[in-house]
Design a protein around this motif. Structure first.
Motif, short mmCIF file in Angstrom:
data_model
loop_
_atom_site.label_atom_id
_atom_site.label_comp_id
_atom_site.label_asym_id
_atom_site.label_seq_id
_atom_site.Cartn_x
_atom_site.Cartn_y
_atom_site.Cartn_z
N ASN A 283 0.84 -1.21 0.00
CA ASN A 283 0.00 0.00 0.00
C ASN A 283 0.87 1.25 0.00
O ASN A 283 0.59 2.21 -0.72
N ALA A 284 1.93 1.21 0.84
CA ALA A 284 2.82 2.39 0.93
C ALA A 284 3.40 2.69 -0.44
O ALA A 284 3.50 3.85 -0.84
N LYS A 286 2.07 1.82 -3.39
CA LYS A 286 0.98 2.27 -4.27
C LYS A 286 0.67 3.75 -4.07
O LYS A 286 0.36 4.47 -5.01
N PHE A 287 0.73 4.20 -2.80
CA PHE A 287 0.30 5.57 -2.51
C PHE A 287 1.46 6.57 -2.44
O PHE A 287 1.25 7.76 -2.20
N ASP A 315 5.06 6.16 4.91
CA ASP A 315 5.27 6.59 3.52
C ASP A 315 5.14 8.11 3.41
O ASP A 315 4.83 8.78 4.40
N ILE A 320 -4.13 10.12 5.03
CA ILE A 320 -5.54 9.71 5.15
C ILE A 320 -6.20 10.70 6.11
O ILE A 320 -5.64 10.98 7.17
N VAL A 328 -10.52 2.68 7.19
CA VAL A 328 -9.75 1.95 6.17
C VAL A 328 -9.59 0.46 6.51
O VAL A 328 -9.30 -0.34 5.63
N GLN A 334 -12.50 2.24 0.62
CA GLN A 334 -11.44 3.02 -0.01
C GLN A 334 -11.80 4.47 0.25
O GLN A 334 -12.89 4.91 -0.11
N VAL A 335 -10.90 5.18 0.91
CA VAL A 335 -11.33 6.47 1.46
C VAL A 335 -10.72 7.67 0.73
O VAL A 335 -11.04 8.81 1.04
N LEU A 348 -9.83 -4.86 0.53
CA LEU A 348 -9.88 -6.01 1.45
C LEU A 348 -8.59 -6.20 2.24
O LEU A 348 -8.57 -6.82 3.30
N GLY A 349 -7.48 -5.68 1.69
CA GLY A 349 -6.15 -5.94 2.27
C GLY A 349 -6.05 -5.58 3.74
O GLY A 349 -5.59 -6.38 4.56
N LEU A 350 -6.51 -4.37 4.10
CA LEU A 350 -6.37 -3.94 5.50
C LEU A 350 -7.33 -4.70 6.43
O LEU A 350 -7.02 -4.91 7.59
N ALA A 351 -8.47 -5.12 5.89
CA ALA A 351 -9.41 -5.91 6.71
C ALA A 351 -8.75 -7.25 7.05
O ALA A 351 -8.87 -7.75 8.18
P1 ADP Z 1 -6.87 -1.62 -1.30
O1 ADP Z 1 -5.50 -1.02 -1.16
O2 ADP Z 1 -6.87 -2.93 -1.97
O3 ADP Z 1 -7.90 -0.66 -1.82
P2 ADP Z 1 -6.74 -1.82 1.54
O4 ADP Z 1 -7.70 -2.46 2.52
O5 ADP Z 1 -5.34 -2.28 1.56
O6 ADP Z 1 -7.39 -2.00 0.13
O7 ADP Z 1 -6.80 -0.25 1.77
C1 ADP Z 1 -8.03 0.41 1.92
C2 ADP Z 1 -7.94 1.87 1.61
O8 ADP Z 1 -7.15 2.55 2.60
C3 ADP Z 1 -7.25 2.20 0.31
O9 ADP Z 1 -8.08 2.06 -0.80
C4 ADP Z 1 -6.86 3.67 0.56
O10 ADP Z 1 -7.99 4.52 0.40
C5 ADP Z 1 -6.48 3.66 2.04
N1 ADP Z 1 -5.01 3.44 2.24
C6 ADP Z 1 -4.39 2.29 2.56
N2 ADP Z 1 -3.06 2.47 2.70
C7 ADP Z 1 -2.83 3.76 2.44
C8 ADP Z 1 -1.63 4.58 2.42
N3 ADP Z 1 -0.44 4.06 2.71
N4 ADP Z 1 -1.79 5.89 2.13
C9 ADP Z 1 -3.00 6.42 1.85
N5 ADP Z 1 -4.14 5.72 1.85
C10 ADP Z 1 -4.07 4.41 2.15
#
Ligand code: ADP
Length: 394
Positions: A283-284, A286-287, A315, A320, A328, A334-335, A348-351
């Protein structure tokens, strides 16, 4: 009047006058009306309860039951008084339910069990019983809850999961294999454009399979149908392995990952914690802005009353909003603002990460300032030992 009250009847008219007898009589009246209103309150509590509340004799005949039985099963309370309770159970459940009731008599502890009960119309409802034997009254006191809808929802969920894993995952997996063969030219050479289009199609199929696997995993973790395989794990090695797994992704975007902290050995399910780390670092990446830096670390911490290990992933991404930090970790959330990173995910990853950390009795969270990056952290409880102390113990 004293005798009337002792026999459970209403006292007769009050005594006139101000002498001691009249005062005593007034107190008696007050006492009687207090008793009556307490009795009324208790009775209406039982009469209006949504659950069946009943008492059974020592051979399990129904002695008393509240009106909830009519709503739940259609019987008038008077019509079942004196009936052996087993007669209302599904024939296949009778023996087991009888054993549970016997067990309650043997221990005086509360006993819980599920049994199907016959309604007046001849259908069956799933009910959950809580039974407690009172040696003083020689009765079993029971509370019975209708859980048919819960059972139905559970069954439906199981069916959907079975459908998803058999009817969706299996064909997608074979589609992925077939597409792979076509792209590699096993079935004849494709044009460059053909390879490009089919590779994109294959990537979508792989993403779908990943999402289905995540859904099934989350379901397994949440229903408690998995066991953690604890083993002593070195934190530095674990972090390095996680970084190796996302290295290509980071390189592609010119992102540097720096790791620091202590090398600790803690007991955990290393494969699953690895998955949490890969998800958070992924995630880090990706963002992060292109060319950005990610800092990861592990160090000692306290979790409740226990010693533990904490991992942090920081990151330089968009951050957020504060009020979305807890959100999240919920499924499919997805926020952000629909950035490129977000579009690639399923939410789903964070869940899954949360479910894994909590299965370890740990905690997970995020700190962030909008526009100034995000730090995800999680703590796992353990008797943390540093590498040195392990060596000297050996
Ligand atoms: P996914 O990444 O597959 O959408 P996750 O459950 O991993 O699902 O993350 C949920 C949401 O949390 C992301 O869609 C994003 O909006 C937010 N998020 C997660 N990690 C980060 C990050 N490192 N920086 C900013 N936003 C984040």
């Amino acid at each position: 009047n004293t005798l009337q009250i002792a026999m459970g009847r209403e006292p007769t008219a009050s005594l006139d006058g101000m002498d001691e007898l009249a005062q005593l009589d007034a107190i008696m009246h007050q006492m009687s009306s207090e008793l009556a209103s307490t009795r009324h309150r208790e009775r209406s509590l039982i009469d209006n309860a949504a659950q069946i509340i009943c008492s059974l004799s020592d051979v399990y005949a129904i002695l008393d039951v509240n009106p909830a039985i009519e709503k739940m099963l259609g019987y008038k309370p008077e019509s079942v008084q004196g009936t052996m309770v087993q007669a209302l159970f599904h024939p296949q459940d009778r023996e087991e339910a009888y054993e549970h009731l016997q067990r309650s008599k043997a221990s005086e502890a509360e006993v819980n069990f599920v049994v199907r009960m016959r309604t007046q119309g001849g259908t069956y409802r799933y009910t959950e019983w809580t039974a407690r034997w009172s040696a003083e009254d020689k009765n079993v006191f029971c509370i019975v809850q209708d859980i048919s809808e819960r059972k139905e929802a559970e069954k439906l969920r199981q069916e959907v999961i079975a459908m998803v894993s058999h009817d969706l995952r299996a064909p997608l997996t074979s589609l992925n294999i077939s597409l792979g063969m076509v792209v590699e030219g096993v079935l004849g050479q494709l044009t460059e454009r053909g390879v490009k289009i089919l590779t994109r199609a294959q990537n979508s199929v792989i993403a779908l399979i990943g999402m289905i696997n995540d859904l099934l995993d989350l379901e397994r973790i949440e229903s408690g149908a998995f066991q953690l395989a604890y083993q002593p794990t070195e934190s530095k090695k674990l972090l390095q392995e996680a970084v190796d797994m996302v290295a290509a992704q980071a390189e592609q975007r010119g992102i540097r990952i720096e790791s620091s902290g202590d090398n600790l050995i803690a007991s955990m399910d290393s494969d699953r914690v690895q998955r949490v780390l890969v998800n958070l670092i992924g995630n880090a990446i990706k963002f992060s802005p292109p060319g950005g830096k990610i800092f990861i670390s592990s160090f000692k911490c306290t979790v409740g009353d226990n010693k533990g290990i904490e991992f942090r992933i920081t990151d330089q991404g968009p951050g957020i909003p504060k009020d979305k930090l807890d959100l999240v970790f919920e499924k499919f959330q997805q926020v952000g603002t629909g950035s490129e990173g977000e579009k690639k995910g399923s939410g789903l990853g964070l869940a899954i990460a949360k479910a894994i950390v909590e299965a370890h009795n740990g905690a997970i969270g995020a700190d962030s300032r909008e526009g100034h990056g995000t730090t995800f952290w999680f703590r796992l409880p353990d008797e943390v030992r540093t590498r040195e102390s392990v060596r000297s113990a050996n």
